[in-house]
Scaffold this motif. Sequence first.
Motif, mmCIF file in Angstrom:
data_model
loop_
_atom_site.group_PDB
_atom_site.id
_atom_site.type_symbol
_atom_site.label_atom_id
_atom_site.label_comp_id
_atom_site.label_asym_id
_atom_site.label_seq_id
_atom_site.Cartn_x
_atom_site.Cartn_y
_atom_site.Cartn_z
ATOM 1 N N CYS A 43 0.818 -1.218 0.000
ATOM 2 C CA CYS A 43 0.000 0.000 0.000
ATOM 3 C C CYS A 43 0.852 1.267 0.000
ATOM 4 N N ASN A 44 1.923 1.256 -0.769
ATOM 5 C CA ASN A 44 2.743 2.470 -0.895
ATOM 6 C C ASN A 44 2.465 3.204 -2.195
ATOM 7 N N GLY A 45 1.425 2.761 -2.912
ATOM 8 C CA GLY A 45 1.052 3.428 -4.149
ATOM 9 C C GLY A 45 1.820 2.943 -5.366
ATOM 10 N N GLU A 46 2.707 1.956 -5.198
ATOM 11 C CA GLU A 46 3.484 1.433 -6.318
ATOM 12 C C GLU A 46 3.270 -0.070 -6.430
ATOM 13 N N ASP A 47 3.288 -0.544 -7.685
ATOM 14 C CA ASP A 47 3.111 -1.970 -7.946
ATOM 15 C C ASP A 47 4.448 -2.668 -7.749
ATOM 16 N N ASP A 48 4.763 -3.053 -6.518
ATOM 17 C CA ASP A 48 6.043 -3.686 -6.216
ATOM 18 C C ASP A 48 6.053 -5.163 -6.577
ATOM 19 N N ASP A 54 0.011 -6.382 -4.152
ATOM 20 C CA ASP A 54 0.355 -5.644 -2.935
ATOM 21 C C ASP A 54 -0.448 -4.363 -2.781
ATOM 22 N N GLU A 55 -1.191 -3.981 -3.816
ATOM 23 C CA GLU A 55 -2.016 -2.768 -3.752
ATOM 24 C C GLU A 55 -3.499 -3.076 -3.920
ATOM 25 N N ALA A 56 -3.846 -4.377 -4.005
ATOM 26 C CA ALA A 56 -5.212 -4.760 -4.364
ATOM 27 C C ALA A 56 -6.235 -4.459 -3.277
ATOM 28 N N PHE A 57 -5.862 -4.529 -2.006
ATOM 29 C CA PHE A 57 -6.832 -4.391 -0.920
ATOM 30 C C PHE A 57 -6.514 -3.196 -0.027
ATOM 31 N N CYS A 58 -5.974 -2.163 -0.597
ATOM 32 C CA CYS A 58 -5.555 -0.997 0.180
ATOM 33 C C CYS A 58 -6.629 0.081 0.183
ATOM 34 N N LEU A 59 -6.530 0.942 1.192
ATOM 35 C CA LEU A 59 -7.419 2.098 1.240
ATOM 36 C C LEU A 59 -7.100 3.021 0.074
ATOM 37 N N ASN A 60 -8.082 3.508 -0.602
ATOM 38 C CA ASN A 60 -7.888 4.419 -1.724
ATOM 39 C C ASN A 60 -7.798 5.846 -1.200
ATOM 40 N N CYS A 61 -6.578 6.276 -0.896
ATOM 41 C CA CYS A 61 -6.380 7.626 -0.383
ATOM 42 C C CYS A 61 -6.304 8.606 -1.556
ATOM 43 N N THR A 62 -6.806 9.798 -1.354
ATOM 44 C CA THR A 62 -6.749 10.822 -2.394
ATOM 45 C C THR A 62 -5.336 11.368 -2.518
ATOM 46 N N PHE A 66 -1.717 10.218 2.367
ATOM 47 C CA PHE A 66 -0.744 9.139 2.271
ATOM 48 C C PHE A 66 -1.311 7.909 2.958
ATOM 49 N N SER A 67 -1.208 6.740 2.300
ATOM 50 C CA SER A 67 -1.756 5.519 2.875
ATOM 51 C C SER A 67 -0.789 4.935 3.890
ATOM 52 N N CYS A 68 -1.305 4.713 5.110
ATOM 53 C CA CYS A 68 -0.497 4.107 6.163
ATOM 54 C C CYS A 68 -0.553 2.584 6.140
ATOM 55 N N PRO A 70 -2.865 -1.255 4.912
ATOM 56 C CA PRO A 70 -4.224 -1.817 4.818
ATOM 57 C C PRO A 70 -5.018 -1.747 6.110
ATOM 58 N N SER A 71 -4.350 -1.762 7.252
ATOM 59 C CA SER A 71 -5.085 -1.767 8.522
ATOM 60 C C SER A 71 -5.011 -0.430 9.239
ATOM 61 N N ASP A 72 -4.542 0.592 8.545
ATOM 62 C CA ASP A 72 -4.373 1.897 9.178
ATOM 63 C C ASP A 72 -5.241 2.923 8.455
ATOM 64 N N THR A 73 -4.821 4.149 8.461
ATOM 65 C CA THR A 73 -5.652 5.232 7.957
ATOM 66 C C THR A 73 -4.966 5.978 6.828
ATOM 67 N N CYS A 74 -5.640 6.971 6.269
ATOM 68 C CA CYS A 74 -5.058 7.880 5.285
ATOM 69 C C CYS A 74 -4.523 9.113 6.023
ATOM 70 N N LEU A 75 -3.258 9.394 5.841
ATOM 71 C CA LEU A 75 -2.584 10.461 6.584
ATOM 72 C C LEU A 75 -2.425 11.696 5.705
ATOM 73 N N PRO A 76 -2.785 12.898 6.197
ATOM 74 C CA PRO A 76 -2.549 14.118 5.411
ATOM 75 C C PRO A 76 -1.065 14.249 5.074
ATOM 76 N N ARG A 77 -0.761 14.652 3.875
ATOM 77 C CA ARG A 77 0.628 14.687 3.419
ATOM 78 C C ARG A 77 1.481 15.706 4.182
ATOM 79 N N ASN A 78 0.856 16.703 4.774
ATOM 80 C CA ASN A 78 1.677 17.659 5.529
ATOM 81 C C ASN A 78 2.195 17.070 6.838
ATOM 82 N N LYS A 79 1.760 15.833 7.160
ATOM 83 C CA LYS A 79 2.289 15.154 8.332
ATOM 84 C C LYS A 79 3.418 14.186 7.981
ATOM 85 N N LEU A 80 3.709 14.067 6.695
ATOM 86 C CA LEU A 80 4.820 13.216 6.277
ATOM 87 C C LEU A 80 6.148 13.868 6.647
#
Length: 616
Positions: A43-48, A54-62, A66-68, A70-80
């Motif tokens: 769930c890092n946004g890349e087809d590894d 590895d991206e099939a069951f991930c949260l679709n973050c806008t 940023f996707s944390c 499959p079992s976490d949340t979508c994080l605002p990018r300003n917190k990266l």
Amino acid sequence: MGHAGHALILIAPLLWLHVRGDVYCKKDEFSCRSRCIPMHFICNGEDDCGDGSDEAFCLNCTADFFSCGPSDTCLPRNKLCDGSADCKDGRDETPEVCPPQTSASCAPSEFECRNGHCIRQTWRCDSSSDCADGSDEDNCDQDECQINNGGCSHSCVDQPMGFFCECPDNMRLIDDTQCEEIDACLESDLCDQLCVHINGSFTCDCHKGYRMNPGTGECKAKGPEAQLIFTTSKGIELRRINDTEYKVVASQVPGPGPLAVIAAYRTLYWAQRGSIYRISMDGPPQKPVMVLKVEGSVSSLAVDWIHLLLYWTNAEKGLVSIAPLDGSIQHQLISGLHKPSAVVVDPVHGLLFWAQCGSSPKIERALLDGRDRMALVTSLIRHPVALSLDMPRQLLYWFDEGMRSISRVNLEGRHRKIVVESNGYLDHSFGLTVFEGFVYWSEEVTRSICRANKQNGKNLQILLSNINSPGGLVITHPVLQPNRSSVCGRLGTVCHHKCIVDLLSESPEFSCSSPKTRLNKSQEIPDVSHRVPPSTLSDPTLAGVLALIMFLGVLLLGTALWWWKQEFRPSRSQILQSISLKESQDPLIIHHHGTHMCANTCMDGQGNCASAGLGQ
């Protein structure tokens, strides 16, 4: 159902994927359909995986999140990369997501965030926060072109929100801010080697030593079939490129390591940790002969087949070093680097190239003596770990593990192009080489050796699979190492007689000799001479000859002495005979325990003693 239930529903398919099929992975790895990848790649946004699993069951973050995982949340990018781990597994603060910045000053084409990170100037005021602190979206009502021309090399055009750079008609925009002249031949990549562009049409040709395939226009090397050599955890193996059979060159080696080869001598140089070894590619498997030991480990290795020199990098010490092929003396050439990871040499044009993958990743070049350093690649580069030269086209290729791509530039750092992008076989490469129309690389994750079209990455082929820890990779063919007039020291300086390499000076010196310094006019006089310390040992064969001469000389002297005493003192003949016998045996003892030296005058055309052989 609570949050835990939703998380279980999301992660259950992934847990099932982790153990399915015939692929068994470690606890900290994720099982794709055909291989394993690190868990933090999920769930890092890349087809590894290469199959999307590895991206099939991930949260679709806008785009602004940023996707944390499959079992976490979508994080605002300003917190990266804000110094605080917001994802449960801390992936928002990993080096893969937050490449370190050692310098507070950014390039003219970059914008400096308040936290010291650098981003592209064109990302400023694009309505998306690219700085971790969001500072690239502050004060967006100003004219960015008024400050350093917006970082543009030519024209800067201000917009109501942001700006953009423009180039003249005969140029193109690279890295969003720089303009470079268009090379129609490189732009089209129609020719394998030589290219002439006249009035919109292209004429292709091949260099000496190659012939053109009339059907495909490819340049194929004349002479014997090229051989692919690579290291594994079991030894060093050799095989013809278009053949399935292979030969073990050396089996008693402790593991994979970087390789370099001198095709004319059929001699291979191989490094492991802090030692560099030499071994012949012909005959039965042999035990490698240690050439030299270095402080620290050898991360890459290259050979100058014209001036007969070894170059290597030391990641711990931050060095590029140099030595003659016999290892008689070492010299630090480039220092102060941060994790140098690769080195290649073009002795024909007198150029040395290296990459560093530390906190300030870049690719640089210098002359063979380390002078006139020049940065070739400094932006859009994360973790370069392998380099290779396309000698016929004068292009430099590199593998970037962080970008998962193979790219190229010309030897001036221009006309950059991504050749091969992430395709499931570019996760962790160690060896890289270019030959004819292909780029070859070894890949550790898939345990394979691959090749693809060197111009566009098409026609991906898996040449070998199921290799235990593939490491260094080279291709040997006489055409790859042309033995012709070369630069000696400064660019444009070509010797009419010979090039002398002095490694005993404070800095290495390359200089041309005059005809007066030549000992005779024999073709056996080397084009290159090395000043070596007086204690340097020569080839054992020459030592044997010298010992035999000494033995015969002492024997002749003893015989003459015996005859004289027999003639004039006959009564003591038995005693003199005993003394004569003892003296005739001394040279053998000296030969066994003593040292022997090799002077420049007895070197052959390869910089060794007249009877020496690199493959022995």
